[in-house]
Design a protein around this motif. Sequence first.
Motif, PDB file in Angstrom:
ATOM      1  N   MET A  24       0.841  -1.187   0.000  1.00  0.00           N
ATOM      2  CA  MET A  24       0.000   0.000   0.000  1.00  0.00           C
ATOM      3  C   MET A  24       0.881   1.244   0.000  1.00  0.00           C
ATOM      4  SD  MET A  24      -3.136  -0.847   2.537  1.00  0.00           S
ATOM      5  CE  MET A  24      -2.247  -1.712   3.796  1.00  0.00           C
ATOM      6  N   PHE A  25       0.426   2.276  -0.625  1.00  0.00           N
ATOM      7  CA  PHE A  25       1.179   3.522  -0.664  1.00  0.00           C
ATOM      8  C   PHE A  25       0.226   4.686  -0.454  1.00  0.00           C
ATOM      9  CE2 PHE A  25       2.902   7.251  -2.728  1.00  0.00           C
ATOM     10  CZ  PHE A  25       4.170   7.297  -2.184  1.00  0.00           C
ATOM     11  N   VAL A  26       0.566   5.555   0.498  1.00  0.00           N
ATOM     12  CA  VAL A  26      -0.221   6.755   0.750  1.00  0.00           C
ATOM     13  C   VAL A  26       0.626   7.993   0.485  1.00  0.00           C
ATOM     14  CG1 VAL A  26      -1.533   8.064   2.464  1.00  0.00           C
ATOM     15  CG2 VAL A  26      -1.686   5.589   2.420  1.00  0.00           C
ATOM     16  N   LEU A  27       1.740   8.136   1.209  1.00  0.00           N
ATOM     17  CA  LEU A  27       2.607   9.305   1.087  1.00  0.00           C
ATOM     18  C   LEU A  27       4.067   8.887   1.021  1.00  0.00           C
ATOM     19  CD1 LEU A  27       1.242  11.660   3.910  1.00  0.00           C
ATOM     20  CD2 LEU A  27       1.014  12.022   1.458  1.00  0.00           C
ATOM     21  N   SER A  28       4.836   9.612   0.249  1.00  0.00           N
ATOM     22  CA  SER A  28       6.288   9.420   0.284  1.00  0.00           C
ATOM     23  C   SER A  28       6.833  10.149   1.508  1.00  0.00           C
ATOM     24  CB  SER A  28       6.929   9.984  -0.985  1.00  0.00           C
ATOM     25  OG  SER A  28       6.868  11.409  -0.973  1.00  0.00           O
ATOM     26  N   GLY A  29       8.061   9.882   1.840  1.00  0.00           N
ATOM     27  CA  GLY A  29       8.704  10.586   2.944  1.00  0.00           C
ATOM     28  C   GLY A  29       8.756  12.088   2.704  1.00  0.00           C
ATOM     29  N   ALA A  30       9.049  12.486   1.467  1.00  0.00           N
ATOM     30  CA  ALA A  30       9.121  13.909   1.128  1.00  0.00           C
ATOM     31  C   ALA A  30       7.752  14.575   1.264  1.00  0.00           C
ATOM     32  CB  ALA A  30       9.661  14.087  -0.281  1.00  0.00           C
ATOM     33  N   GLN A  31       6.699  13.885   0.808  1.00  0.00           N
ATOM     34  CA  GLN A  31       5.344  14.444   0.938  1.00  0.00           C
ATOM     35  C   GLN A  31       4.959  14.594   2.404  1.00  0.00           C
ATOM     36  OE1 GLN A  31       3.607  11.332  -1.457  1.00  0.00           O
ATOM     37  NE2 GLN A  31       2.905  12.823  -2.980  1.00  0.00           N
ATOM     38  N   ALA A  32       5.254  13.600   3.214  1.00  0.00           N
ATOM     39  CA  ALA A  32       4.926  13.673   4.643  1.00  0.00           C
ATOM     40  C   ALA A  32       5.679  14.821   5.304  1.00  0.00           C
ATOM     41  CB  ALA A  32       5.252  12.347   5.326  1.00  0.00           C
ATOM     42  N   ARG A  33       6.978  14.962   5.009  1.00  0.00           N
ATOM     43  CA  ARG A  33       7.764  16.074   5.580  1.00  0.00           C
ATOM     44  C   ARG A  33       7.181  17.420   5.167  1.00  0.00           C
ATOM     45  NH1 ARG A  33      11.846  12.590   4.541  1.00  0.00           N
ATOM     46  NH2 ARG A  33      12.386  13.510   2.554  1.00  0.00           N
ATOM     47  N   ARG A  34       6.783  17.538   3.911  1.00  0.00           N
ATOM     48  CA  ARG A  34       6.219  18.793   3.412  1.00  0.00           C
ATOM     49  C   ARG A  34       4.914  19.127   4.143  1.00  0.00           C
ATOM     50  NH1 ARG A  34       5.590  17.675  -1.936  1.00  0.00           N
ATOM     51  NH2 ARG A  34       7.835  17.724  -2.099  1.00  0.00           N
ATOM     52  N   MET A  35       4.039  18.135   4.288  1.00  0.00           N
ATOM     53  CA  MET A  35       2.759  18.377   4.963  1.00  0.00           C
ATOM     54  C   MET A  35       2.960  18.692   6.441  1.00  0.00           C
ATOM     55  SD  MET A  35       0.008  15.753   3.321  1.00  0.00           S
ATOM     56  CE  MET A  35      -1.328  16.559   4.210  1.00  0.00           C
ATOM     57  N   LEU A  36       3.838  17.935   7.097  1.00  0.00           N
ATOM     58  CA  LEU A  36       4.106  18.186   8.521  1.00  0.00           C
ATOM     59  C   LEU A  36       4.757  19.554   8.706  1.00  0.00           C
ATOM     60  CD1 LEU A  36       5.373  14.616   9.476  1.00  0.00           C
ATOM     61  CD2 LEU A  36       3.263  15.692  10.289  1.00  0.00           C
ATOM     62  N   GLY A  37       5.675  19.913   7.811  1.00  0.00           N
ATOM     63  CA  GLY A  37       6.330  21.222   7.889  1.00  0.00           C
ATOM     64  C   GLY A  37       5.347  22.359   7.678  1.00  0.00           C
ATOM     65  N   ALA A  38       4.448  22.207   6.715  1.00  0.00           N
ATOM     66  CA  ALA A  38       3.441  23.235   6.452  1.00  0.00           C
ATOM     67  C   ALA A  38       2.510  23.407   7.644  1.00  0.00           C
ATOM     68  CB  ALA A  38       2.630  22.885   5.203  1.00  0.00           C
ATOM     69  N   ALA A  39       2.338  22.349   8.427  1.00  0.00           N
ATOM     70  CA  ALA A  39       1.465  22.405   9.594  1.00  0.00           C
ATOM     71  C   ALA A  39       2.193  22.920  10.828  1.00  0.00           C
ATOM     72  CB  ALA A  39       0.896  21.010   9.886  1.00  0.00           C
ATOM     73  N   GLY A  40       3.492  23.166  10.711  1.00  0.00           N
ATOM     74  CA  GLY A  40       4.266  23.610  11.870  1.00  0.00           C
ATOM     75  C   GLY A  40       4.475  22.500  12.888  1.00  0.00           C
ATOM     76  N   ALA A  41       4.469  21.251  12.413  1.00  0.00           N
ATOM     77  CA  ALA A  41       4.630  20.113  13.319  1.00  0.00           C
ATOM     78  C   ALA A  41       6.065  20.022  13.815  1.00  0.00           C
ATOM     79  CB  ALA A  41       4.245  18.822  12.602  1.00  0.00           C
ATOM     80  N   HIS A  42       6.204  19.611  15.064  1.00  0.00           N
ATOM     81  CA  HIS A  42       7.526  19.366  15.650  1.00  0.00           C
ATOM     82  C   HIS A  42       7.869  17.906  15.420  1.00  0.00           C
ATOM     83  CE1 HIS A  42       7.509  23.222  17.678  1.00  0.00           C
ATOM     84  NE2 HIS A  42       6.266  22.975  18.042  1.00  0.00           N
TER      85      HIS A  42
END
Length: 193
Positions: free
Chosen positions: A1-19
């Motif tokens: 199964m595939f949902v997000l790549s590592g780069a996509q997850a980092r981008r989304m988490l970064g845009a959300a201001g996640a720590h």
Amino acid sequence: MFVLSGAQARRMLGAAGAHVGGRLVDVGAGDGEVSRRFAHLYNDKFATEISSCMRKALKNKGYTLLDTESWCEGGEFECVCMLNLLDRCAAPRGMLRQARAALSPHGVLLLALVLPYKPYVEVTPDHKPTERLPITGVTFEEQVTSFVAFMQEMGFELRSWSRAPYLCEGDFAQAYYWLDDSVYVFKPIDIKT
């Protein structure tokens, strides 16, 4: 199964201001392949899963297994993942309440949900959830809007989102399926009464 790549997850988490760093839990993790692509961003990785063979795979991938009922009592998490889980569990509202309780004040809920919303639960006799999410609308966009409004009522603020193809294992009729996944990063907020 595939949902997000590592780069996509980092981008989304970064845009959300996640720590990043701290503790991550993947609820209903399957074999851990989906979250493996970004779990390394966190110091400690935990998972829940009901399937015994999947639990074994998770242990082999370095996840610490938590009980499926009491996982949210084990301390605060910087990231709670619920990737394509809410439409497959019997009590999605209860799962969201658990996620809210388990998040650290600066934590995030990384959530994926296939739309259109068509719940199917393997563990109930009629394959229907005991709690249904109040998702309305016909189009993908209408259902996203409805879901985000519901999540706000549940105590979550949308910080980033994306539409992504969800590739999952097929069956005898088809080798794999391509579905529309809505992927979100939510932060906990105080609920106004």
